[in-house]
Design a protein around this motif. Structure first.
Motif, short mmCIF file in Angstrom:
data_model
loop_
_atom_site.label_atom_id
_atom_site.label_comp_id
_atom_site.label_asym_id
_atom_site.label_seq_id
_atom_site.Cartn_x
_atom_site.Cartn_y
_atom_site.Cartn_z
N GLU A 141 0.85 -1.19 0.00
CA GLU A 141 0.00 0.00 0.00
C GLU A 141 0.89 1.24 0.00
N ALA A 142 0.32 2.35 -0.42
CA ALA A 142 1.06 3.61 -0.45
C ALA A 142 1.61 3.93 0.94
N GLY A 143 2.90 4.27 0.99
CA GLY A 143 3.54 4.63 2.24
C GLY A 143 4.18 3.47 2.97
N SER A 144 3.94 2.24 2.52
CA SER A 144 4.53 1.07 3.17
C SER A 144 5.75 0.60 2.38
N VAL A 145 6.38 -0.47 2.87
CA VAL A 145 7.61 -0.98 2.26
C VAL A 145 7.26 -1.99 1.17
#
Length: 256
Positions: A141-145
């Motif tokens: 997801e956006a913002g995750s690794v």
């Protein structure tokens, strides 16, 4: 290709110069021959050529010293080799390794992504913008690794610069201009301190150091990732800081 890797003679010259620098001024040609893997006669011929070229000076029987020009040649060759190794590990081998990045949008496994560096961290965005690219090995997801492999191209990166500010040691009794320190640290994300006096000076200037351990190494790593950094160091420790910066081949300046 770097000369000392492409040309056997240049590689031998490099190793002999290093051996002379390590043993000078009393130099045993037999020991150098054994260390380098050539005959003593070959070492003698190499040294004679190095003396003729001004890279080594003879001070007497079996006494030699590497000149400033010789040191410069070794240093430049070592720097070129370091850059070549960095190219191999980062650009060549890196293409078959997996790395982690921050997903700038929702990403699916097996998706082509554009890669960039922001605040010293690798970021992955959907699509191919014509620069460095990779392929995701996980979904995120956006913002995750997200995992990334199959690297191609070169990330557009302007190396950062390191400003080294010196502060007097406590024994000198001299005052520190904290206003200059505060001004130098404005809009800089990485501020490191070398020495207790440096930590105190930063805090007096209203700046909390990012770290006060391995100050030069941390600043060098930040600069290699495109970030500017400030190192505040006591006059006793500034040499260790600049050594770390030179070893990393990053740009820096020193002010008092």
């Amino acid at each position: 290709m770097v000369d000392v890797l492409e040309n056997k003679r240049a590689a031998t010259r490099f190793r002999i110069l290093v051996e002379i620098a390590e043993r000078q001024p009393a130099v045993s040609q037999g020991e150098i021959a054994e260390a380098v893997g050539v005959t003593s006669q070959a070492v003698s011929e190499y040294i004679r050529d190095l003396v003729d070229e001004g890279l080594v000076e003879k001070e007497g029987r079996s006494r030699y010293r590497v000149t400033k020009e010789g040191v410069d040649w070794v240093f430049q060759s070592a720097t070129d080799m370091r850059r070549f190794v960095d190219h191999v590990t980062d650009d060549v081998l890196g293409s078959v390794q997996e790395d982690a990045a921050i997903a700038e949008a929702d990403l699916a496994e097996g998706q082509t992504v554009s890669l960039s560096l922001s605040e010293g961290l690798l970021h992955a965005a959907p699509g191919d913008d014509g620069g460095a690219t990779g392929v995701t090995t996980t979904s995120a997801e956006a913002g995750s690794v997200v995992g990334v492999t199959g690297f191609e191209g070169v990330i557009d990166l302007e190396p950062g610069h390191v400003s080294v500010l010196q502060v007097p040691p406590v024994r000198s009794g001299a005052a520190t201009d904290t206003a200059d320190i505060a001004s130098a640290c404005e809009n800089v994300s990485i501020v490191t301190a070398a020495g207790v006096e440096a930590v105190a000076a930063l805090r007096e200037a209203g700046v909390e150091p990012t770290t006060y351990f391995a100050a030069g190494e941390v600043a060098a790593d930040a600069a290699s990732r495109g970030m500017d950094a400030v190192v505040v160091a006591t006059q006793d420790t500034v040499g260790r800081v600049t050594d770390a910066l030179r070893d990393a081949s990053v740009g820096y300046d020193v002010t008092q």
